[in-house]
Design a protein around this motif. Structure first.
Motif, short mmCIF file in Angstrom:
data_model
loop_
_atom_site.label_atom_id
_atom_site.label_comp_id
_atom_site.label_asym_id
_atom_site.label_seq_id
_atom_site.Cartn_x
_atom_site.Cartn_y
_atom_site.Cartn_z
N GLY A 155 1.16 8.83 -6.82
CA GLY A 155 1.51 10.25 -6.80
C GLY A 155 2.48 10.62 -7.89
N HIS A 156 3.52 9.80 -8.08
CA HIS A 156 4.53 10.08 -9.10
C HIS A 156 3.95 10.01 -10.50
N LEU A 162 -1.86 16.08 -3.44
CA LEU A 162 -3.30 15.82 -3.42
C LEU A 162 -3.61 14.37 -3.75
N ILE A 163 -2.88 13.80 -4.69
CA ILE A 163 -3.08 12.38 -5.03
C ILE A 163 -2.68 11.50 -3.85
N GLY A 164 -1.55 11.81 -3.24
CA GLY A 164 -1.11 11.02 -2.10
C GLY A 164 -2.09 11.07 -0.94
N LEU A 165 -2.63 12.25 -0.67
CA LEU A 165 -3.61 12.40 0.40
C LEU A 165 -4.88 11.61 0.09
N THR A 166 -5.37 11.71 -1.13
CA THR A 166 -6.59 10.99 -1.52
C THR A 166 -6.37 9.48 -1.44
N ALA A 167 -5.23 9.03 -1.96
CA ALA A 167 -4.95 7.59 -1.92
C ALA A 167 -4.84 7.08 -0.50
N ALA A 168 -4.24 7.87 0.38
CA ALA A 168 -4.08 7.45 1.76
C ALA A 168 -5.43 7.34 2.46
N ARG A 181 0.82 -1.21 0.00
CA ARG A 181 0.00 0.00 0.00
C ARG A 181 0.85 1.26 0.00
N ALA A 182 1.94 1.24 0.76
CA ALA A 182 2.81 2.42 0.80
C ALA A 182 3.43 2.70 -0.57
N LEU A 183 3.92 1.66 -1.22
CA LEU A 183 4.51 1.84 -2.55
C LEU A 183 3.44 2.26 -3.56
N ALA A 184 2.23 1.73 -3.41
CA ALA A 184 1.16 2.12 -4.32
C ALA A 184 0.85 3.60 -4.20
N VAL A 234 4.62 12.61 1.84
CA VAL A 234 4.44 13.60 2.89
C VAL A 234 2.96 13.84 3.16
N ALA A 235 2.18 14.01 2.10
CA ALA A 235 0.75 14.27 2.29
C ALA A 235 0.01 13.02 2.76
N ALA A 236 0.51 11.84 2.37
CA ALA A 236 -0.21 10.61 2.67
C ALA A 236 -0.21 10.24 4.14
N ILE A 237 0.76 10.73 4.90
CA ILE A 237 0.77 10.37 6.33
C ILE A 237 -0.23 11.19 7.13
N THR A 238 -0.91 12.12 6.49
CA THR A 238 -1.85 13.00 7.21
C THR A 238 -2.86 12.22 8.06
N PRO A 239 -3.52 11.18 7.53
CA PRO A 239 -4.50 10.46 8.36
C PRO A 239 -3.88 9.75 9.57
#
Length: 263
Positions: free
Chosen positions: A124-125, A211-217, A116-119, A165-170
């Motif tokens: 995002g990339h 934004l993509i990283g946040l949404t995916a997370a 999931r982390a790599l996804a 960086v954005a994905a760790i928000t939750p």
């Protein structure tokens, strides 16, 4: 003769010991992140320092995600660009490699698993790269961007880092989440080059990746893990308050015991 019997209990020694233990556990807790950082370091040194300049230049052109190369070599450019670090300042390296990958990607891997982390970072990339490609194509067509941008070298891990960086928000304490999101999304705009009302494509890519990283997370991180982020922060606050109360009560208890002995 110097007495070192109490050195292990010194605060500095304790911090150093915890740091060394955390460093030793890092590959076990975040194996994919650790392996990626090693590969990234080796590839960057080889390409930037060891290979002849002509060979290195050819490799960088083949992995570049610019508008001329991406349609011809989509897989080579999209994934090869993740294996070499772009030029930057020490602050850039600290934020992109240190914070984004070594800390945030590792935390994601530890909390939600390697796949999931790599996804998250790959989404995002790749997503940010495709978004910027469309914007560059249109902006160069209408004259907002200069045509030279179509051929500019574009590689590196900053989009993946922004997504992490954005994905760790939750996973953060609830009160910190809005501020963290604002920082992840707004910070790239502070160094943007503007072409009229349009920022440079790299800034657009960083904001898009965040934004993509946040949404995916939000989609990938279970609700239970998000709740644990807030609960863990609360437990740390309670533990700290309890330790402070105990340390304040101990001198008083010792004084009362001494008074009873004397009495």
């Amino acid at each position: 003769m110097i007495d070192t019997s109490q050195s292990d209990g010194a605060p500095g020694a304790s911090v150093l010991g915890r740091s060394l233990r955390a460093f030793a556990r890092y590959p076990r807790h975040s194996p994919a992140t650790a392996a990626y950082l090693v590969v990234l370091a080796v590839d960057t040194v080889v390409v930037k320092r060891l290979l002849p300049e002509a060979t290195a230049g050819r490799i960088l052109h083949e992995i570049s995600t610019n508008l001329d190369n991406l349609p011809r070599r989509p897989f080579t450019s999209l994934f090869g660009s993740l294996l070499v670090v772009d030029h930057g300042t020490w602050l850039d390296y600290l934020l992109v490699i240190g914070l984004g990958l070594a800390v945030c990607l590792a935390l994601l891997e530890r909390r939600i698993g390697t796949r999931r982390a790599l996804a998250v970072v790959l989404l995002g990339h790749v997503g940010a790269t495709l978004i910027t490609s469309v914007i560059v194509a249109e902006a160069t067509h209408v004259g907002t961007y200069p045509l030279a941008i179509r051929h500019a070298l574009d590689y590196g891990v900053s989009y993946a880092s922004s997504a992490a960086v954005a994905a760790i928000t939750p996973l953060l304490p609830r009160l910190a989440r809005p501020w963290w999101v604002v920082g992840a999304v707004v910070y790239p705009l502070t160094a943007a080059d503007w072409y009229g009302r349009l920022p440079d494509f790299t800034t657009i890519g960083h904001v898009s990746a965040a934004l993509i990283g946040l949404t995916a997370a939000i989609v990938m991180i279970p609700a239970e893990a998000r709740r644990k982020g807030g609960d863990r922060a609360k437990s740390k606050v309670r533990a700290k308050a309890g330790a402070q109360a105990q340390s304040q009560a101990q001198p008083q208890a010792e004084a009362e015991a001494e008074a009873r002995v004397r009495g």
